[in-house]
Design a protein around this motif. Structure first.
Motif, PDB file in Angstrom:
ATOM      1  N   VAL A   4       0.770  -1.099   0.088  1.00 56.83           N
ATOM      2  CA  VAL A   4       0.092  -0.001   0.035  1.00 56.83           C
ATOM      3  C   VAL A   4       0.941   1.265  -0.100  1.00 56.83           C
ATOM      4  N   ARG A   5       0.706   2.046  -1.016  1.00 60.00           N
ATOM      5  CA  ARG A   5       1.501   3.393  -1.078  1.00 60.00           C
ATOM      6  C   ARG A   5       0.737   4.331  -0.135  1.00 60.00           C
ATOM      7  N   LEU A   6       1.735   5.025   0.745  1.00 64.39           N
ATOM      8  CA  LEU A   6       1.232   5.908   1.733  1.00 64.39           C
ATOM      9  C   LEU A   6       2.154   7.198   1.204  1.00 64.39           C
ATOM     10  N   PRO A   7       1.496   8.384   1.703  1.00 64.17           N
ATOM     11  CA  PRO A   7       2.352   9.556   1.548  1.00 64.17           C
ATOM     12  C   PRO A   7       4.002   9.404   2.106  1.00 64.17           C
ATOM     13  N   GLY A   8       3.912   9.012   3.178  1.00 66.78           N
ATOM     14  CA  GLY A   8       5.291   8.852   4.177  1.00 66.78           C
ATOM     15  C   GLY A   8       6.223   7.729   3.311  1.00 66.78           C
ATOM     16  N   GLY A   9       5.711   6.904   2.746  1.00 71.46           N
ATOM     17  CA  GLY A   9       6.444   5.557   2.124  1.00 71.46           C
ATOM     18  C   GLY A   9       5.415   4.331   1.958  1.00 71.46           C
ATOM     19  N   ASP A  10       5.852   3.249   1.790  1.00 72.79           N
ATOM     20  CA  ASP A  10       5.194   2.078   1.661  1.00 72.79           C
ATOM     21  C   ASP A  10       4.976   1.271   2.968  1.00 72.79           C
ATOM     22  N   LEU A  11       3.832   0.436   2.862  1.00 72.22           N
ATOM     23  CA  LEU A  11       3.560  -0.095   3.996  1.00 72.22           C
ATOM     24  C   LEU A  11       3.072  -1.551   3.580  1.00 72.22           C
TER      25      LEU A  11
END
Length: 131
Positions: A4-11
């Motif tokens: 999952v791409r998040l604004p602060g990086g990937d999770l």
């Protein structure tokens, strides 16, 4: 695994983990809404993104067993309930006024959010405010 791409990086989450997190966020939103509040738009967007990233591999009936107790409706149905156009409903989702998620090419929104918005509109009209 799902990334999952998040604004602060990937999770990285497995699809079942993502679905459980979506269920938890949905339950939190329901509690907050009952108290007259609303989750921040970025938290609602996270739930939508996680749900989309988890995929639609489970039938809807199994998803309901996970504790999701709200009905998803199309923008056309939401538009009928709100007395507006489906395009306006899509705009409300894009602006974070309603929470929506994609199921293939169809945009779905939570019926309870739409009904709550329609009730607020009717209340405004009863009180003499412009809709």
């Amino acid at each position: 695994m799902t990334v999952v791409r998040l604004p602060g990086g990937d999770l990285v989450l497995t699809p079942p983990q993502a679905r459980r997190l979506v269920v938890a966020l949905s339950a939190c939103e329901k509690i907050v809404r009952r108290q007259g509040g609303r989750l921040p738009a970025d938290v609602r967007r996270l739930a939508v993104d996680l749900g989309a990233a988890a995929g639609t591999t489970e039938p809807a009936s199994e998803a309901a067993d996970d504790g999701i107790d709200y009905e998803q409706i199309t923008t056309a149905t939401a538009a009928q309930l709100l007395g507006c156009s489906p395009r306006n409903v899509r705009s409300l989702v894009a602006r974070g006024r309603l929470t929506g998620r994609r199921h293939g090419s169809v945009l779905l929104v939570a019926r309870d959010e739409v009904e709550a918005r329609a009730a607020r509109q009717q209340e405004h009209q009863r009180n003499g405010h412009a809709a």
